[in-house]
Design an enzyme around this catalytic site. Structure first.
Site, short mmCIF file in Angstrom:
data_model
loop_
_atom_site.label_atom_id
_atom_site.label_comp_id
_atom_site.label_asym_id
_atom_site.label_seq_id
_atom_site.Cartn_x
_atom_site.Cartn_y
_atom_site.Cartn_z
N ILE A 1088 21.43 -12.15 17.64
CA ILE A 1088 21.76 -13.52 18.08
C ILE A 1088 20.91 -14.53 17.32
O ILE A 1088 21.39 -15.59 16.92
CB ILE A 1088 21.53 -13.65 19.60
N LYS A 1090 16.50 -15.32 15.81
CA LYS A 1090 15.14 -14.85 15.68
C LYS A 1090 14.17 -16.01 15.89
O LYS A 1090 14.51 -17.19 15.77
CB LYS A 1090 14.89 -14.20 14.32
N PHE A 1093 8.06 -14.91 17.01
CA PHE A 1093 7.46 -13.79 17.73
C PHE A 1093 8.43 -12.61 17.88
O PHE A 1093 8.11 -11.65 18.54
CB PHE A 1093 7.00 -14.25 19.12
N GLY A 1094 9.62 -12.69 17.30
CA GLY A 1094 10.49 -11.54 17.39
C GLY A 1094 11.93 -11.89 17.12
O GLY A 1094 12.27 -12.99 16.72
N VAL A 1096 16.08 -11.64 18.59
CA VAL A 1096 16.87 -11.62 19.83
C VAL A 1096 18.18 -10.90 19.53
O VAL A 1096 18.92 -11.26 18.60
CB VAL A 1096 17.14 -13.06 20.32
N LYS A 1114 14.97 -9.98 23.80
CA LYS A 1114 14.03 -10.49 22.81
C LYS A 1114 12.93 -9.46 22.63
O LYS A 1114 12.17 -9.16 23.57
CB LYS A 1114 13.45 -11.83 23.26
N PRO A 1162 19.00 -14.29 30.41
CA PRO A 1162 20.45 -14.46 30.60
C PRO A 1162 21.14 -14.75 29.28
O PRO A 1162 20.60 -15.42 28.41
CB PRO A 1162 20.53 -15.66 31.56
N TYR A 1163 22.37 -14.25 29.15
CA TYR A 1163 23.15 -14.44 27.93
C TYR A 1163 23.78 -15.83 27.96
O TYR A 1163 24.46 -16.19 28.92
CB TYR A 1163 24.23 -13.36 27.84
N ASP A 1208 6.52 -26.03 22.33
CA ASP A 1208 7.52 -25.95 21.26
C ASP A 1208 8.86 -26.46 21.76
O ASP A 1208 9.89 -25.82 21.61
CB ASP A 1208 7.64 -24.49 20.77
#
Length: 1400
Positions: A1088, A1090, A1093-1094, A1096, A1114, A1162-1163, A1208
């Site tokens: 989906i 990024k 920190f990672g 998704v 995530k 949640p999506y 942020d």
């Protein structure tokens, strides 16, 4: 439903219009401050003498043959001045040991002591000789006698005599050692043929060890002027107290049978030495003995008439005496002090401490102590100590002078000897003498440093010097709440403090300031500071003031006419400034010197007022309008009736007041003329009146338009002879509410100004009262239609519809239609209730007639049409389904019609879904049929209903199928190339971050492919392959970026984190947050997006009911230590507790047995907000965009209340769910500020910072607070109004701090309302404390949203606004993509996305 009683006539008018008094009503003359009658900045020049050094002592002499002199002492010199301050003689008094020292030579050949400068400590006159005695700090404090030799009116000093006998003085017993370098006070008293010196000196251990001074002593001057007689009586501070107990002698004086010293000293030998108070010491002036030495504590306080909260009961103490003087008082002050006129009173200036620092009250206070009362208190104290019965435990005191003892015993003895008397020993009186500030705190910030009191006529005047070099001459009275100034002027430009000692010479006082001596007249320096004639002639008689043309002065200063018996009147203002040429005007004159008596009675024929050529008849003063005028203000009023003569012309003219033959007052009489310009005669004209009809009940708001309607002081609108109540008066318009009418009829309407009718013929028609019988429906939303049924509804100019929710009311006006039915629109009202609607009373009124109220009316949010395209029908489908948010809730309130191809369908509602069965007769062609929805008369075409035929597929559908297939083939080819290259490198990139946990930590970091914001597998864009580390690869370390759009994420190889290694107590605490990894399915091929920190991924979560729930997963790649994992779990526990519609909730955290933690969210099917507003397929309105910001503000308000700092906040970090509700996301790394006030990014040196969203102080200090989130919110609003433009696109990130520090900010977007840009600027204030809170921002943005009429405020072009050329990844759009044109003109209102869904 209920009928309302008729309202008062003007009630409706006052609701619609803010009330404004008519011109002339309750007008008052402006008050003139009393201070405006004087000017204390007037410069006065008084005679002065420059001594050449800081003045240390000063004394004056007046002989019997008019000879006089002023003696001024400075360091090493003594000046003799004449009465005009001209130098007569100068004598060198030091330095000691210098050959030029004239006084030293009088003691014979030296040396006489250690060399050093001579500071004069004592300068007194011996009146018996007469002679001047001076004592200095050198030569062991010895004194010198200077005989006075008159020479005409001047005085010279004879050769000095040294008052020191070497053979009679030794270190342990030195009767000729008088002055102390710490300060000495001397008073000379003549007893018989001898002169006795009453001496008081300040001591410390060093001074006491150098020679043999005494604290208090009485010394007799030898007849041969060789010194002082030995064996004198004295008291000294005991050696054990010399270090801690210091006595300052402030003043000494002789009156009656006693000599008095005033001291400032510690309250007790056992208490804190800094706890000071003031004492009066009394010695007998008739017997040179110290047995009757008495001390009394003086207590001076500031006790305001209205005590401040927290102030002590008895007033604020001022324990430290700064300066004092004693003098006889005049009759008025004597009466207030309850003493006889001419009695001696001690006046003292007191401060709160040694430094005279400010307290809660004034800096200085003045207290008065009558000498007779002081003596009485002392005598009563002696009686209490020495007369039986003596109160047990009563101490004699003065433990610093003598041994402790109890009354009536002598010091150091336990019993009284028969041969001794209790009264023959020093005593501290047990009670104190308390007084309050004479000026009641009116000195305020003034710091008084000098004081001299004189009696002039019956007036007692205090002459005070101040810290800033000014002289205040003020009458001493107790009964006033203001100061009666004789004068207030500056001695010069130096601003140095006026010194303590003041001397008098004839009618002048001598003040010293710095190295200057000034001669100030007792009567004051002059009269020029009085600015008005009245104030001038009211001055004290002793000042000799008179009026000289246009100024106040003494007769010697006035070359022309000078008089003290009369003043002319003075006009300062009048009202009104205009009047009608026909009709009368009540004119009010303002000024001074109109009357001389408080009653303000005007004798017949004394006052004449003319305005132009027209007389103004004086009116008797209305005692009911008399208002007390504060003494600090003054103003006089005079009223007259102006009736213009027939010869008076239109235009400007003058107002003239002449006063003659007035009987004299106390100070002067009034006589003369005053003229003031500015009055105009005008002719009022009535041009139009509307409406010309209304109900019999009255209350119709009449508007009369014309010219000069506000002239004069009276006007009346008459309807059939009855006055129409005026509500607003202006030059061109009058508003009034009609009175009730007797019958249905046409009646005359006229306007009178000043009692004269304005030309014009008008008729007003009374009609039958409107009767409202019903209001329907019983629910609605903003601007939806309401039907009012009744009778005679058009009798009122406008029906008013009002909704009241119990707290506030909103109104709208109905346009006139039919007498029995009117169609109205509901007023603007924002529904904020969580249940989705608000119940209240809906009322309809027509002017002053009885109204009608519908209780229980439900106000609902407006429905929002969809913006998504319709899905093509399948062959087997025969009904259209589409989402229309809020339409079902208002179905019972408004008419709804759904048509397909012009044919109506029988629609039904399933929540927010609308199901529309296709009419059987409808034939769908190749292009389909339009779907139209009409709600309350407003129609929208939502799209076209199409059904693919068997013969072919529509071109758009075919493209939609082929394009993803082509992209899939390209992605597979890229994957094969990438796999081949990777195998050659013998490294395998795991499909998700779980597998990275088992990689060797020493292998270093491997960067992921760059995933831009919006790099979503759902968009159909393939991920670019990587061929080695190119220029986009991140350098491992601290860096800055505009946003996370441009960041790449290195993966860290690290050791595996085992679940069993975690703290068991922590796992138990967060068990409700953890989700078993067996219930989570991660689609690692569906990326989906990024973040730093990672990455998704799209995934699924199987709940306990075995339901498969879509979610976003995530995976965190930057946690490398067990402590960080535990901290992350604790933070997840905090996030799980967050619950708000505009905050992205946390489903849970999945921690596999081996690997890194995963966050389940949640999506969000519509992705992030930035991608949404940048999309050309979307067409949000300005109101939509601002409403998105409102939802973000609500979410941030909630996070701020929960003490979370986001750090942020940007459009890319806000998500949109299926109902287009904005949810603030990516706050998981926010820090709980309950733990510490702010979070420093310096703890994470690898963090990439979104600098172009950061507040100025965060860029400078790397610290974040809720107020820095407010700054980021302002940038987010800017993103929304530019539809995703990058902020500061031409500013290098490293230059941004300097750019913002210069006060420069982002420009106002093209379609941004001014009010919203002001909100942005408030968010970007440099001082965080000035920025608004999120609670305030929610309210301000709500007001802006509600002010935008309708849902479709302005049509935005689909092209991006305010964007220059940019790369494709910045825009999230390929450069070759075509621009989308605006929506077709036949679409009246696109589906607004702004309003959050409301429960029905």
């Amino acid at each position: 439903m209920e009928l309302l009683p008729p309202l008062p006539q003007s009630f409706l008018l006052l609701l619609l219009l803010p009330a404004k008094p008519a011109a002339g009503e309750d007008w008052q003359c402006p008050r003139t401050p009393y201070a405006a009658s004087r000017d204390f900045d007037v410069k006065y020049v008084v005679p002065s003498f420059s001594a050449g050094g800081l003045v240390q002592a000063m004394v004056t002499y007046e002989g019997d043959r008019n000879e006089s002199a002023v003696f001024v002492a400075i360091r090493n010199r003594l000046h003799v001045l004449g009465p005009d301050l001209k130098s007569v003689q100068s004598l060198a008094t030091g330095p000691a040991g210098d050959p030029g020292c004239q006084t030293c030579a009088a003691c014979g050949p030296g040396p006489h002591g250690p060399p050093g400068d001579t500071d004069t400590k004592v300068l007194v006159l011996d009146p018996a000789l007469p002679a001047l005695v001076s004592c200095g700090s050198s030569l062991q404090g010895r004194c010198f006698l200077h005989d006075l030799e008159p020479q005409g009116t001047a005085v010279h000093l004879a050769a000095p005599a040294c008052l020191f006998s070497a053979h009679h003085n030794r270190p342990d017993d030195c009767p000729d050692c008088v002055a102390s370098p710490l300060g000495t006070r001397v008073t000379v008293v003549e007893q018989g043929q001898a002169s006795y010196f009453y001496v008081a000196s300040s001591l410390d251990a060093a001074v006491a060890a150098s020679f043999s001074p005494r604290s208090v002593s009485i010394r007799r001057l030898k007849a041969d002027a060789s010194g002082f007689a030995p064996g004198f009586v004295a008291l000294s501070v005991l050696p054990k107290h010399l270090v801690s107990y210091s006595i300052e002698y402030v003043h000494s004086f002789h009156t009656g049978a006693f000599v008095y010293f005033l001291t400032v000293q510690p309250a007790s030998v056992t208490d804190d030495p800094s706890a000071l108070h003031t004492r009066l010491a009394r010695l007998s002036a008739t017997e040179p003995e110290l047995g009757d030495y008495r001390e009394l504590v003086l207590d001076c306080r500031f006790a305001p008439k209205r005590r401040r909260r927290g102030a002590p009961e008895g007033g604020q103490p001022y324990p430290v005496l700064r300066v004092a003087h004693s003098a006889p008082v005049g009759a008025q002050l004597a009466t207030e002090l309850s003493i006889a006129e001419g009695q001696e009173v001690l006046f003292g200036v007191f401060v709160t401490g040694k430094d005279g620092g400010p307290g809660v009250g004034p800096n200085s206070v003045v207290c008065a102590f009558p000498i007779d009362l002081l003596d009485t208190l002392i005598d009563e104290g002696v009686e209490r100590c020495c007369e039986s019965p003596v109160h047990p435990g009563l101490r004699r005191g003065l433990d610093f002078f003598q041994s402790p003892s109890f009354c009536p015993n002598p010091p150091g003895l336990e019993a009284l000897s028969p041969n001794t008397s209790c009264r023959h020993f020093p005593l501290l009186v047990s009670s104190s003498f308390s007084r309050v500030d004479l000026f009641n705190g009116l000195l305020g910030p003034v710091q008084v440093t000098a004081l001299y009191v004189t009696r002039l006529d019956n007036v007692t005047v205090a002459h005070m010097g101040t810290m800033d070099g000014r002289i205040l001459q003020v009458e001493l009275v107790r009964s006033l709440n203001y100061l009666l100034y004789v004068s207030n002027f500056s001695l010069g430009d130096s601003g140095q403090p006026v010194q303590r000692d003041v001397s008098r010479l004839g009618d002048h006082l001598l003040f010293a300031s710095g190295d200057q001596v000034f001669q100030v007249p007792i009567q004051g320096p002059g009269c020029r500071h009085f600015l008005t004639c009245g104030r001038c002639l009211r001055a004290w008689h002793f000042m000799g003031c008179g009026w000289c043309g246009n100024m106040c002065g003494q007769q010697k200063e006035c070359p022309g006419s000078w008089q003290q018996d009369h003043c002319p009147p003075k006009l300062t203002e009048f009202h009104p400034h205009s009047g009608p040429l026909r009709g009368s005007t009540r004119l009010t004159l303002c000024g001074s010197n109109f009357y001389l008596h408080p009653s303000g009675l005007v004798p017949e024929g004394t006052h004449q007022v003319t305005v132009g050529q027209s007389p103004c008849r004086p009116l008797p003063k209305d005692s009911s309008k008399l208002r007390p005028v504060p003494r600090k203000d003054f103003v006089e009023e005079f009223e007259c009736e102006l009736e213009p003569l027939g010869t008076q012309a239109v235009g400007p003219t003058n107002v003239s007041l002449t006063v003659t033959n007035m009987p004299p007052g106390k100070h002067f009489r009034v006589d003369g003329t005053s003229v003031l310009r500015g009055f105009s005669f005008m002719e009022p004209v009535l041009i139009a009146v509307q409406p010309l009809f209304g109900p019999r009940a009255g209350g119709t708001c009449l508007t009369l338009e014309g010219q000069s309607l506000s002239v004069g002081t009276s006007r009346a609108v008459l309807v059939n002879g009855t006055e129409c109540l005026l509500a607003r008066v202006s030059e061109g318009q009058l508003l009034c509410a009609t009175p009730p009418g007797a019958t249905v009829a046409s009646v005359p309407l006229s306007l009178q100004v000043g009692g004269a009718q304005v030309p014009g013929s008008w008729t007003f028609q009374y009609r039958e009262d409107p009767v409202v019988l019903s209001i329907s429906p019983n629910c609605g939303y903003i601007n939806s239609h309401i039907t009012i049924c009744g009778q005679h509804l058009t009798s009122a100019w406008h029906l008013v519809l009002s909704f009241h929710d119990g707290l506030r009311a909103v109104e709208s006006r109905c346009e006139r239609q039919l007498p029995e039915q009117q169609l109205c629109r509901l007023p603007e009202y924002v529904v904020r209730d969580p249940q989705g609607w608000v119940a209240g009373n809906l009322s309809a009124r027509g002017d002053g007639a009885a109204g009608f109220t519908l209780p229980g009316f439900r106000f609902l949010p407006p429905p929002h049409p969809p913006s998504a395209n319709l899905v093509p029908l399948k062959p087997e489908e025969h009904a259209i389904k589409f989402e229309y948010i809020g339409l079902g809730a208002v179905a019972d309130c408004v008419g709804i019609n759904v048509t397909v191809g012009g044919e109506s369908c029988q629609h039904e509602f399933r929540g927010d879904m609308v199901v529309c069965p296709l009419p059987p007769s409808l034939q769908l062609g190749q292009d389909g049929a339009p779907l139209q929805v009409c709600v309350d008369g407003e129609c929208h075409i939502l799209g076209r209903v199409v059904r693919p035929g068997p013969d072919g597929v529509p071109q758009s559908t075919l493209l939609g199928i082929l394009l993803p297939l082509l992209l899939l083939v390209a992605a597979l080819a890229t994957a094969l190339v990438f796999s081949y290259w990777w195998r050659r490198k013998q490294l395998v990139l795991p499909p998700n971050l779980n597998d990275l946990a088992s990689l060797d930590q020493t292998a270093g970091a491997t960067p992921l492919p760059i995933l831009y914001s919006g790099s979503d597998y759902r968009s159909g864009l393939a991920l670019p392959a990587i061929d080695g580390l190119d220029s986009t690869t991140c350098v491992h370390g601290a860096s800055f970026s505009d946003s996370e759009d441009e960041s790449c994420v290195p993966l860290l190889r690290k050791e595996s984190i085992q679940l069993r290694d975690l703290d068991s107590a922590l796992l138990a605490e967060v068990k409700d947050v953890l989700i078993p990894h067996e219930r989570v399915v991660t689609h690692s091929d569906r990326v989906i997006g990024k973040g730093h920190f990672g990455v998704v991924y799209h995934g699924e979560y199987i709940d306990q009911a075995q339901n498969r729930i879509q979610c976003a997963i995530k995976s965190l790649s930057r946690i490398t230590e067990m402590q960080q994992v535990e901290a992350f779990l604790r933070e997840g526990l905090l996030m799980r507790g967050l619950n708000h519609p505009n905050v992205l909730a946390l489903i849970g955290i999945m921690l596999p047995p081996e690997g890194l933690p995963h966050v389940l969210l949640p999506y969000m099917c519509h992705g992030d907000l930035l991608q949404f507003i940048r999309s050309p397929q979307r067409n949000p309105t300005v109101k939509d965009l601002i409403s998105f910001g409102l939802q973000v503000a609500r979410g941030m308000e909630y996070l701020a209340e929960q003490k979370f700092v986001h750090r942020d906040l940007a459009a890319r970090n806000c998500m949109l769910d299926e109902s287009f509700t904005v949810k603030v996301a990516d706050f998981g790394l926010a820090r709980d500020i309950l733990d510490r006030e702010y979070y420093s990014v310096q703890q994470h040196r690898h963090a990439r910072l979104p600098v172009k969203w950061m507040a100025l102080e965060s860029l400078q200090t790397y610290r974040f607070t809720t107020k820095s989130d407010v700054w980021s919110f302002g940038v987010l609003l800017w993103e929304l109004l530019t539809r995703g433009a990058p902020p500061y696109r031409h500013i290098d990130p490293f230059d941004l701090t300097h750019f913002l520090a210069q006060g420069r900010r982002l420009p106002q977007p093209e379609y941004c309302p001014d009010s919203l840009y002001q909100v942005m600027q408030q968010c970007w204030e440099a001082d965080p404390a000035v920025r608004p809170t999120f609670r305030v921002l929610v309210g301000e943005v709500e007001q802006i949203v509600s002010a935008l009429l309708g849902d479709h405020y302005v049509q935005l072009p689909a092209t991006y606004m305010n964007l220059g050329p940019s790369t494709s990844h910045e825009m999230n759009v390929r450069p070759e993509q075509p621009q989308f044109s605006p929506m077709p003109g036949n679409v009246r209102r696109p589906r607004p996305l702004s309003e959050p869904p409301r429960p029905t």
